[in-house]
Scaffold this motif. Structure first.
Motif, PDB file in Angstrom:
ATOM      1  N   LEU A  36      32.122  -9.134  28.921  1.00  0.00           N
ATOM      2  CA  LEU A  36      31.733  -9.123  30.327  1.00  0.00           C
ATOM      3  C   LEU A  36      30.227  -8.952  30.469  1.00  0.00           C
ATOM      4  O   LEU A  36      29.585  -9.591  31.293  1.00  0.00           O
ATOM      5  N   ASP A  37      29.645  -8.088  29.619  1.00  0.00           N
ATOM      6  CA  ASP A  37      28.208  -7.835  29.679  1.00  0.00           C
ATOM      7  C   ASP A  37      27.732  -7.344  28.326  1.00  0.00           C
ATOM      8  O   ASP A  37      28.485  -6.701  27.588  1.00  0.00           O
ATOM      9  N   SER A  38      26.494  -7.658  27.987  1.00  0.00           N
ATOM     10  CA  SER A  38      25.903  -7.235  26.724  1.00  0.00           C
ATOM     11  C   SER A  38      24.400  -7.085  26.904  1.00  0.00           C
ATOM     12  O   SER A  38      23.798  -7.771  27.724  1.00  0.00           O
ATOM     13  N   ASP A  39      23.811  -6.198  26.125  1.00  0.00           N
ATOM     14  CA  ASP A  39      22.362  -6.005  26.200  1.00  0.00           C
ATOM     15  C   ASP A  39      21.594  -6.980  25.303  1.00  0.00           C
ATOM     16  O   ASP A  39      20.376  -6.898  25.200  1.00  0.00           O
ATOM     17  N   CYS A  40      22.282  -7.939  24.682  1.00  0.00           N
ATOM     18  CA  CYS A  40      21.602  -8.887  23.800  1.00  0.00           C
ATOM     19  C   CYS A  40      20.731  -9.852  24.619  1.00  0.00           C
ATOM     20  O   CYS A  40      20.984 -10.068  25.802  1.00  0.00           O
TER      21      CYS A  40
END
Length: 82
Positions: A36-40
Motif C-alpha cells: 500500500l505504501d513504502s518509503d522507497c
C-alpha cells in the motif's frame, strides 16, 4: 527481509500490516495482497499492484523485501502452450 522471514500473513484475514518499523504498509483484501505504501524512492513495489496466485511475488529492492504467495493448494494453470 535480508533472508529472514519478517511475517507470515493469512490472506483470508483482511487488514493493513505495518512492517520495518512503519517503512512499509502491506494491505490484504479478499485473498490478495499488495504494498500500500513504502518509503522507497521509486515506489515500484507499490506500482506492482495486487497479487493473489501461488508463486506470484512483489519485490522492494531498496528495503530488501520479498513478498511471495505460498500455498499448500495446487497451483492453477494460467497459460497453456503448444
Amino acid at each position: 527481509q535480508e533472508n529472514v522471514k519478517v511475517k507470515e500473513i493469512d490472506l483470508s484475514k483482511d487488514g493493513i500490516i505495518s512492517i520495518l518499523n512503519g517503512k512499509m504498509q502491506i494491505e490484504v483484501d479478499k485473498g490478495r495482497i499488495r504494498v500500500l505504501d513504502s518509503d522507497c524512492p521509486n515506489h515500484n513495489c507499490v506500482k506492482m499492484g495486487w497479487i493473489q496466485n501461488k508463486g506470484q511475488t512483489i519485490v522492494c529492492v531498496p528495503n530488501h523485501v520479498l513478498i511471495e504467495i505460498k500455498s499448500k493448494e495446487p497451483q492453477l494453470l494460467d497459460a497453456v502452450s503448444r
